[in-house]
Design a protein around this motif. Structure first.
Motif, mmCIF file in Angstrom:
data_model
loop_
_atom_site.group_PDB
_atom_site.id
_atom_site.type_symbol
_atom_site.label_atom_id
_atom_site.label_comp_id
_atom_site.label_asym_id
_atom_site.label_seq_id
_atom_site.Cartn_x
_atom_site.Cartn_y
_atom_site.Cartn_z
ATOM 1 N N ASN A 3 0.833 -1.186 0.000
ATOM 2 C CA ASN A 3 0.000 0.000 0.000
ATOM 3 C C ASN A 3 0.880 1.253 0.000
ATOM 4 O OD1 ASN A 3 0.872 0.505 2.679
ATOM 5 N ND2 ASN A 3 -0.782 -0.778 3.496
ATOM 6 N N GLN A 4 0.230 2.395 -0.087
ATOM 7 C CA GLN A 4 0.964 3.657 -0.205
ATOM 8 C C GLN A 4 1.894 3.896 0.982
ATOM 9 O OE1 GLN A 4 0.633 4.463 -3.473
ATOM 10 N NE2 GLN A 4 0.160 6.591 -2.986
ATOM 11 N N THR A 5 1.392 3.597 2.181
ATOM 12 C CA THR A 5 2.193 3.830 3.389
ATOM 13 C C THR A 5 3.461 2.988 3.374
ATOM 14 O OG1 THR A 5 0.175 4.299 4.648
ATOM 15 C CG2 THR A 5 2.171 3.798 5.905
ATOM 16 N N ASP A 6 3.320 1.709 2.993
ATOM 17 C CA ASP A 6 4.482 0.830 2.941
ATOM 18 C C ASP A 6 5.485 1.295 1.890
ATOM 19 O OD1 ASP A 6 3.521 -0.798 4.935
ATOM 20 O OD2 ASP A 6 2.483 -2.153 3.553
ATOM 21 N N ARG A 7 4.972 1.767 0.757
ATOM 22 C CA ARG A 7 5.872 2.238 -0.292
ATOM 23 C C ARG A 7 6.625 3.490 0.144
ATOM 24 N NH1 ARG A 7 2.629 2.606 -5.837
ATOM 25 N NH2 ARG A 7 4.754 2.884 -6.652
ATOM 26 N N ILE A 8 5.917 4.389 0.819
ATOM 27 C CA ILE A 8 6.570 5.598 1.326
ATOM 28 C C ILE A 8 7.609 5.240 2.375
ATOM 29 C CG2 ILE A 8 6.207 7.716 2.651
ATOM 30 C CD1 ILE A 8 3.460 7.927 1.307
ATOM 31 N N ARG A 9 7.240 4.304 3.270
ATOM 32 C CA ARG A 9 8.173 3.887 4.308
ATOM 33 C C ARG A 9 9.405 3.215 3.697
ATOM 34 N NH1 ARG A 9 5.007 0.773 7.000
ATOM 35 N NH2 ARG A 9 4.219 2.396 8.403
ATOM 36 N N GLY A 10 9.166 2.403 2.673
ATOM 37 C CA GLY A 10 10.280 1.740 2.007
ATOM 38 C C GLY A 10 11.215 2.739 1.341
ATOM 39 N N ALA A 11 10.640 3.731 0.655
ATOM 40 C CA ALA A 11 11.457 4.761 0.004
ATOM 41 C C ALA A 11 12.238 5.567 1.038
ATOM 42 C CB ALA A 11 10.568 5.678 -0.826
ATOM 43 N N LEU A 12 11.572 5.860 2.158
ATOM 44 C CA LEU A 12 12.229 6.615 3.225
ATOM 45 C C LEU A 12 13.415 5.831 3.796
ATOM 46 C CD1 LEU A 12 12.277 9.062 5.136
ATOM 47 C CD2 LEU A 12 10.661 7.825 6.611
ATOM 48 N N ASN A 13 13.194 4.527 4.061
ATOM 49 C CA ASN A 13 14.265 3.699 4.623
ATOM 50 C C ASN A 13 15.447 3.573 3.661
ATOM 51 O OD1 ASN A 13 12.898 3.228 7.008
ATOM 52 N ND2 ASN A 13 11.915 1.354 6.269
ATOM 53 N N ARG A 14 15.146 3.353 2.374
ATOM 54 C CA ARG A 14 16.227 3.237 1.387
ATOM 55 C C ARG A 14 16.984 4.551 1.249
ATOM 56 N NH1 ARG A 14 12.169 0.563 -1.365
ATOM 57 N NH2 ARG A 14 11.815 2.368 -2.714
ATOM 58 N N GLY A 15 16.227 5.651 1.241
ATOM 59 C CA GLY A 15 16.868 6.954 1.118
ATOM 60 C C GLY A 15 17.780 7.260 2.295
ATOM 61 N N LEU A 16 17.318 6.951 3.498
ATOM 62 C CA LEU A 16 18.132 7.201 4.692
ATOM 63 C C LEU A 16 19.376 6.322 4.710
ATOM 64 C CD1 LEU A 16 15.356 7.589 7.427
ATOM 65 C CD2 LEU A 16 16.756 9.393 6.402
ATOM 66 N N ARG A 17 19.208 5.035 4.315
ATOM 67 C CA ARG A 17 20.366 4.123 4.288
ATOM 68 C C ARG A 17 21.403 4.592 3.284
ATOM 69 N NH1 ARG A 17 16.628 -0.091 4.241
ATOM 70 N NH2 ARG A 17 17.117 -0.483 2.050
ATOM 71 N N ILE A 193 15.031 11.238 -4.090
ATOM 72 C CA ILE A 193 15.343 10.408 -5.258
ATOM 73 C C ILE A 193 14.688 9.034 -5.149
ATOM 74 C CG2 ILE A 193 17.219 9.159 -6.420
ATOM 75 C CD1 ILE A 193 18.970 11.610 -5.946
ATOM 76 N N GLU A 194 14.774 8.408 -3.980
ATOM 77 C CA GLU A 194 14.166 7.088 -3.798
ATOM 78 C C GLU A 194 12.645 7.159 -3.915
ATOM 79 O OE1 GLU A 194 15.578 4.088 -3.609
ATOM 80 O OE2 GLU A 194 17.441 5.163 -4.017
ATOM 81 N N SER A 195 12.053 8.243 -3.459
ATOM 82 C CA SER A 195 10.604 8.413 -3.599
ATOM 83 C C SER A 195 10.212 8.544 -5.065
ATOM 84 C CB SER A 195 10.147 9.652 -2.819
ATOM 85 O OG SER A 195 10.421 9.530 -1.442
ATOM 86 N N MET A 196 11.001 9.284 -5.840
ATOM 87 C CA MET A 196 10.738 9.430 -7.271
ATOM 88 C C MET A 196 10.838 8.087 -7.977
ATOM 89 S SD MET A 196 12.848 12.961 -7.959
ATOM 90 C CE MET A 196 12.670 12.862 -9.733
#
Length: 313
Positions: A3-17, A193-196
Protein backbone atom coordinates in the motif's frame (compact mmCIF):
# COMPACT_ATOMS: atom_id res chain seq x y z
CA UNK A 1 0.83 -5.62 -3.23
CA UNK A 2 2.27 -2.84 -1.06
CA UNK A 3 0.00 0.00 0.00
CA UNK A 4 0.96 3.66 -0.20
CA UNK A 5 2.19 3.83 3.39
CA UNK A 6 4.48 0.83 2.94
CA UNK A 7 5.87 2.24 -0.29
CA UNK A 8 6.57 5.60 1.33
CA UNK A 9 8.17 3.89 4.31
CA UNK A 10 10.28 1.74 2.01
CA UNK A 11 11.46 4.76 0.00
CA UNK A 12 12.23 6.61 3.23
CA UNK A 13 14.27 3.70 4.62
CA UNK A 14 16.23 3.24 1.39
CA UNK A 15 16.87 6.95 1.12
CA UNK A 16 18.13 7.20 4.69
CA UNK A 17 20.37 4.12 4.29
CA UNK A 18 21.87 5.36 1.06
CA UNK A 19 22.17 8.88 2.43
CA UNK A 20 24.06 7.72 5.52
CA UNK A 21 26.30 5.50 3.38
CA UNK A 22 27.09 8.43 1.08
CA UNK A 23 27.63 10.71 4.06
CA UNK A 24 30.14 8.36 5.68
CA UNK A 25 31.94 8.02 2.36
CA UNK A 26 31.97 11.84 2.06
CA UNK A 27 33.43 12.27 5.57
CA UNK A 28 36.33 9.98 4.66
CA UNK A 29 37.22 12.50 1.95
CA UNK A 30 36.07 15.73 3.58
CA UNK A 31 37.78 15.54 6.97
CA UNK A 32 41.34 14.50 6.04
CA UNK A 33 41.54 16.82 3.02
CA UNK A 34 40.10 19.71 5.02
CA UNK A 35 42.49 19.18 7.94
CA UNK A 36 45.51 18.82 5.64
CA UNK A 37 44.58 21.99 3.79
CA UNK A 38 44.00 23.90 7.02
CA UNK A 39 47.39 22.87 8.41
CA UNK A 40 49.16 23.78 5.16
CA UNK A 41 47.45 27.16 5.03
CA UNK A 42 48.15 27.81 8.73
CA UNK A 43 51.83 27.01 8.21
CA UNK A 44 52.02 29.63 5.47
CA UNK A 45 53.24 27.15 2.86
CA UNK A 46 50.37 27.80 0.47
CA UNK A 47 51.06 31.54 0.57
CA UNK A 48 54.55 30.91 -0.83
CA UNK A 49 52.88 29.89 -4.10
CA UNK A 50 51.25 33.30 -4.51
CA UNK A 51 53.81 34.49 -7.05
CA UNK A 52 53.20 31.45 -9.28
CA UNK A 53 49.42 31.30 -8.96
CA UNK A 54 48.52 34.99 -8.88
CA UNK A 55 48.61 35.66 -12.67
CA UNK A 56 46.44 32.62 -13.51
CA UNK A 57 43.92 33.29 -10.77
CA UNK A 58 43.81 37.01 -11.56
CA UNK A 59 42.20 36.14 -14.89
CA UNK A 60 39.22 34.78 -12.95
CA UNK A 61 39.32 37.64 -10.41
CA UNK A 62 40.43 35.20 -7.70
CA UNK A 63 43.22 35.35 -5.11
CA UNK A 64 46.04 32.78 -5.47
CA UNK A 65 44.44 30.64 -2.75
CA UNK A 66 41.53 30.02 -5.12
CA UNK A 67 43.70 27.69 -7.22
CA UNK A 68 43.78 24.96 -4.57
CA UNK A 69 40.03 24.19 -4.33
CA UNK A 70 39.76 24.42 -8.13
CA UNK A 71 42.63 21.96 -8.67
CA UNK A 72 41.32 19.53 -6.05
CA UNK A 73 37.79 19.79 -7.45
CA UNK A 74 38.92 19.22 -11.04
CA UNK A 75 40.85 16.08 -10.05
CA UNK A 76 38.74 14.59 -7.25
CA UNK A 77 35.26 16.15 -7.27
CA UNK A 78 33.00 18.59 -5.45
CA UNK A 79 33.55 16.99 -2.03
CA UNK A 80 37.28 17.63 -2.21
CA UNK A 81 36.64 21.20 -3.32
CA UNK A 82 34.26 21.75 -0.39
CA UNK A 83 36.82 20.35 2.05
CA UNK A 84 39.50 22.76 0.82
CA UNK A 85 37.26 25.80 0.42
CA UNK A 86 35.87 25.42 3.94
CA UNK A 87 39.21 26.32 5.54
CA UNK A 88 40.59 28.98 3.19
CA UNK A 89 40.18 32.75 3.70
CA UNK A 90 37.83 33.43 0.78
CA UNK A 91 34.90 35.81 0.41
CA UNK A 92 31.46 34.61 -0.65
CA UNK A 93 31.97 36.09 -4.12
CA UNK A 94 35.29 34.30 -4.50
CA UNK A 95 33.70 31.05 -3.37
CA UNK A 96 30.89 31.63 -5.88
CA UNK A 97 33.32 31.85 -8.80
CA UNK A 98 35.21 28.78 -7.59
CA UNK A 99 31.97 26.86 -7.14
CA UNK A 100 30.75 27.66 -10.66
CA UNK A 101 34.09 26.47 -12.07
CA UNK A 102 34.08 23.21 -10.09
CA UNK A 103 30.40 22.44 -10.74
CA UNK A 104 31.17 22.52 -14.47
CA UNK A 105 34.61 20.88 -14.36
CA UNK A 106 35.03 18.33 -11.57
CA UNK A 107 36.23 14.73 -11.34
CA UNK A 108 37.50 15.08 -14.91
CA UNK A 109 39.63 11.90 -15.00
CA UNK A 110 36.85 9.63 -13.68
CA UNK A 111 33.92 11.24 -15.47
CA UNK A 112 35.89 11.59 -18.70
CA UNK A 113 36.38 7.81 -18.75
CA UNK A 114 32.65 7.24 -18.14
CA UNK A 115 31.74 9.55 -21.01
CA UNK A 116 34.38 8.02 -23.30
CA UNK A 117 32.72 4.64 -22.83
CA UNK A 118 29.39 6.11 -23.90
CA UNK A 119 30.35 7.77 -27.15
CA UNK A 120 32.55 10.87 -26.87
CA UNK A 121 36.31 11.32 -26.96
CA UNK A 122 37.95 11.69 -23.51
CA UNK A 123 40.12 14.64 -24.57
CA UNK A 124 37.22 16.41 -26.28
CA UNK A 125 34.87 16.27 -23.30
CA UNK A 126 37.65 17.22 -20.84
CA UNK A 127 38.82 20.22 -22.86
CA UNK A 128 35.23 21.31 -23.51
CA UNK A 129 34.36 21.26 -19.80
CA UNK A 130 37.49 23.18 -18.82
CA UNK A 131 36.85 25.77 -21.54
CA UNK A 132 33.21 26.09 -20.48
CA UNK A 133 34.28 26.53 -16.85
CA UNK A 134 36.77 29.29 -17.69
CA UNK A 135 34.41 31.21 -19.99
CA UNK A 136 31.46 30.92 -17.60
CA UNK A 137 33.54 32.05 -14.63
CA UNK A 138 34.80 35.06 -16.56
CA UNK A 139 31.18 36.14 -17.02
CA UNK A 140 30.26 35.40 -13.39
CA UNK A 141 33.32 37.25 -12.09
CA UNK A 142 32.47 40.26 -14.28
CA UNK A 143 28.99 40.32 -12.70
CA UNK A 144 30.12 39.83 -9.09
CA UNK A 145 33.38 41.82 -9.11
CA UNK A 146 34.94 39.93 -6.16
CA UNK A 147 36.59 42.16 -3.54
CA UNK A 148 40.30 41.37 -3.13
CA UNK A 149 40.52 43.67 -0.12
CA UNK A 150 38.11 41.53 1.87
CA UNK A 151 40.09 38.41 1.01
CA UNK A 152 43.35 40.08 2.06
CA UNK A 153 41.80 41.03 5.39
CA UNK A 154 40.67 37.44 5.89
CA UNK A 155 44.18 36.18 5.17
CA UNK A 156 45.65 38.65 7.64
CA UNK A 157 43.23 37.59 10.35
CA UNK A 158 44.05 33.95 9.71
CA UNK A 159 47.78 34.61 10.11
CA UNK A 160 47.22 36.39 13.41
CA UNK A 161 46.07 33.17 15.15
CA UNK A 162 48.41 32.95 18.17
CA UNK A 163 48.86 29.19 18.41
CA UNK A 164 47.98 25.93 16.74
CA UNK A 165 45.44 24.71 19.30
CA UNK A 166 43.01 27.63 19.00
CA UNK A 167 43.35 27.24 15.24
CA UNK A 168 42.51 23.52 15.49
CA UNK A 169 39.53 24.21 17.75
CA UNK A 170 38.22 26.74 15.25
CA UNK A 171 38.61 24.19 12.43
CA UNK A 172 36.72 21.54 14.43
CA UNK A 173 33.87 23.96 15.17
CA UNK A 174 33.52 25.08 11.56
CA UNK A 175 33.71 21.54 10.20
CA UNK A 176 31.09 20.31 12.68
CA UNK A 177 28.67 22.99 11.51
CA UNK A 178 29.39 22.22 7.85
CA UNK A 179 29.03 18.46 8.36
CA UNK A 180 25.66 18.83 10.07
CA UNK A 181 24.34 21.00 7.22
CA UNK A 182 25.64 18.56 4.60
CA UNK A 183 24.10 15.58 6.43
CA UNK A 184 20.65 17.20 6.33
CA UNK A 185 21.04 18.00 2.63
CA UNK A 186 22.26 14.54 1.61
CA UNK A 187 19.52 12.71 3.53
CA UNK A 188 16.87 14.97 2.00
CA UNK A 189 18.20 14.45 -1.53
CA UNK A 190 18.45 10.66 -1.21
CA UNK A 191 14.96 10.31 0.24
CA UNK A 192 13.58 12.47 -2.59
CA UNK A 193 15.34 10.41 -5.26
CA UNK A 194 14.17 7.09 -3.80
CA UNK A 195 10.60 8.41 -3.60
CA UNK A 196 10.74 9.43 -7.27
CA UNK A 197 11.94 5.95 -8.19
CA UNK A 198 9.29 4.22 -6.07
CA UNK A 199 6.42 6.13 -7.65
CA UNK A 200 7.82 6.04 -11.22
CA UNK A 201 8.09 9.77 -11.54
CA UNK A 202 11.15 9.70 -13.80
CA UNK A 203 9.17 9.01 -17.01
CA UNK A 204 6.66 11.71 -16.06
CA UNK A 205 9.50 14.18 -15.58
CA UNK A 206 10.93 13.29 -19.00
CA UNK A 207 7.61 14.21 -20.62
CA UNK A 208 7.40 17.42 -18.62
CA UNK A 209 10.96 18.36 -19.57
CA UNK A 210 10.43 17.79 -23.32
CA UNK A 211 10.25 21.58 -24.00
CA UNK A 212 13.45 22.06 -21.99
CA UNK A 213 15.22 19.44 -24.11
CA UNK A 214 14.15 21.26 -27.26
CA UNK A 215 15.39 24.57 -25.88
CA UNK A 216 18.72 22.95 -25.04
CA UNK A 217 19.06 21.66 -28.60
CA UNK A 218 18.85 17.99 -27.61
CA UNK A 219 17.03 15.04 -29.20
CA UNK A 220 13.85 14.07 -27.32
CA UNK A 221 14.82 10.39 -27.53
CA UNK A 222 17.68 11.14 -25.16
CA UNK A 223 15.29 12.48 -22.48
CA UNK A 224 15.74 9.62 -20.00
CA UNK A 225 19.50 9.71 -20.38
CA UNK A 226 19.64 13.49 -20.01
CA UNK A 227 17.39 13.42 -16.95
CA UNK A 228 19.45 10.61 -15.41
CA UNK A 229 22.59 12.70 -15.68
CA UNK A 230 20.86 15.87 -14.47
CA UNK A 231 19.36 14.17 -11.42
CA UNK A 232 21.95 11.58 -10.42
CA UNK A 233 25.23 12.76 -11.93
CA UNK A 234 27.76 11.00 -14.14
CA UNK A 235 29.49 9.03 -11.39
CA UNK A 236 26.35 7.71 -9.70
CA UNK A 237 24.51 6.97 -12.93
CA UNK A 238 27.49 5.87 -15.01
CA UNK A 239 26.20 2.37 -15.73
CA UNK A 240 22.81 3.68 -16.88
CA UNK A 241 24.41 6.30 -19.10
CA UNK A 242 26.71 3.74 -20.75
CA UNK A 243 23.90 1.25 -21.34
CA UNK A 244 21.28 3.69 -22.58
CA UNK A 245 23.60 5.59 -24.92
CA UNK A 246 24.18 2.35 -26.84
CA UNK A 247 20.50 1.46 -27.04
CA UNK A 248 19.25 4.85 -28.27
CA UNK A 249 21.09 4.58 -31.62
CA UNK A 250 21.60 8.33 -31.79
CA UNK A 251 23.72 9.87 -34.54
CA UNK A 252 27.26 11.14 -33.78
CA UNK A 253 26.09 14.76 -33.53
CA UNK A 254 23.27 13.95 -31.11
CA UNK A 255 25.57 11.82 -28.95
CA UNK A 256 28.16 14.58 -28.80
CA UNK A 257 25.56 17.23 -27.93
CA UNK A 258 24.07 15.05 -25.22
CA UNK A 259 27.40 14.11 -23.69
CA UNK A 260 28.74 17.66 -23.64
CA UNK A 261 25.46 18.93 -22.21
CA UNK A 262 25.33 16.47 -19.31
CA UNK A 263 29.09 16.70 -18.86
CA UNK A 264 28.82 20.42 -18.18
CA UNK A 265 25.47 20.29 -16.39
CA UNK A 266 24.75 17.22 -14.26
CA UNK A 267 23.75 16.34 -10.71
CA UNK A 268 21.71 19.54 -10.49
CA UNK A 269 20.12 18.61 -7.16
CA UNK A 270 22.82 17.21 -4.91
CA UNK A 271 25.96 19.08 -6.00
CA UNK A 272 24.55 22.65 -5.83
CA UNK A 273 22.86 21.99 -2.49
CA UNK A 274 26.20 21.00 -0.95
CA UNK A 275 27.51 24.53 -1.54
CA UNK A 276 24.54 26.32 0.04
CA UNK A 277 26.13 26.28 3.54
CA UNK A 278 28.79 28.69 2.20
CA UNK A 279 26.13 31.34 1.58
CA UNK A 280 26.25 31.10 -2.22
CA UNK A 281 23.06 32.28 -3.92
CA UNK A 282 21.12 29.44 -5.64
CA UNK A 283 20.97 31.41 -8.91
CA UNK A 284 24.74 31.11 -9.31
CA UNK A 285 24.58 27.40 -8.48
CA UNK A 286 22.08 26.63 -11.25
CA UNK A 287 21.90 29.21 -14.03
CA UNK A 288 25.53 29.62 -15.24
CA UNK A 289 26.23 25.98 -16.02
CA UNK A 290 22.77 25.47 -17.51
CA UNK A 291 23.51 28.35 -19.87
CA UNK A 292 26.93 26.87 -20.62
CA UNK A 293 25.36 23.49 -21.44
CA UNK A 294 22.89 25.09 -23.86
CA UNK A 295 25.67 27.05 -25.55
CA UNK A 296 27.80 23.90 -25.86
CA UNK A 297 25.00 22.01 -27.64
CA UNK A 298 24.52 24.79 -30.17
CA UNK A 299 28.28 25.03 -30.69
CA UNK A 300 28.23 21.35 -31.67
CA UNK A 301 25.47 22.12 -34.19
CA UNK A 302 27.60 24.92 -35.59
CA UNK A 303 30.73 22.75 -35.82
CA UNK A 304 28.89 20.00 -37.70
CA UNK A 305 27.38 22.59 -40.07
CA UNK A 306 30.82 24.05 -40.78
CA UNK A 307 32.22 20.56 -41.48
CA UNK A 308 29.39 19.75 -43.87
CA UNK A 309 29.86 23.08 -45.64
CA UNK A 310 33.58 22.52 -46.16
CA UNK A 311 33.01 18.95 -47.40
CA UNK A 312 30.38 20.14 -49.87
CA UNK A 313 32.58 22.92 -51.25
Amino acid sequence: MLNQTDRIRGALNRGLRKGLSSYIWLLKILLPISLATAVLDYSGWTHQLDVVLKPAMAVLSLPPAGALPILVGVLTGVYGCIAVMAVLPLTVNHMTVITVFVLIAHSLPQEGIIQARSGINFVKTTVARLAAAVVTCLVVAACLRPDDGAAAAAVASLREIPSFWPFLQNWLTEMLRLCIKILVIILGVMVTIESMKEFSLIDLLVRLFAPVLKMMGLDRRAGVLWLTGVLFGLSYAGAIIVEQSRELHLGPKEVEKLQLSIGINHSMIEDPLLFLPFGIHPVWLLVPRLAAAILAAYCVDLSFWVRRTFKAS
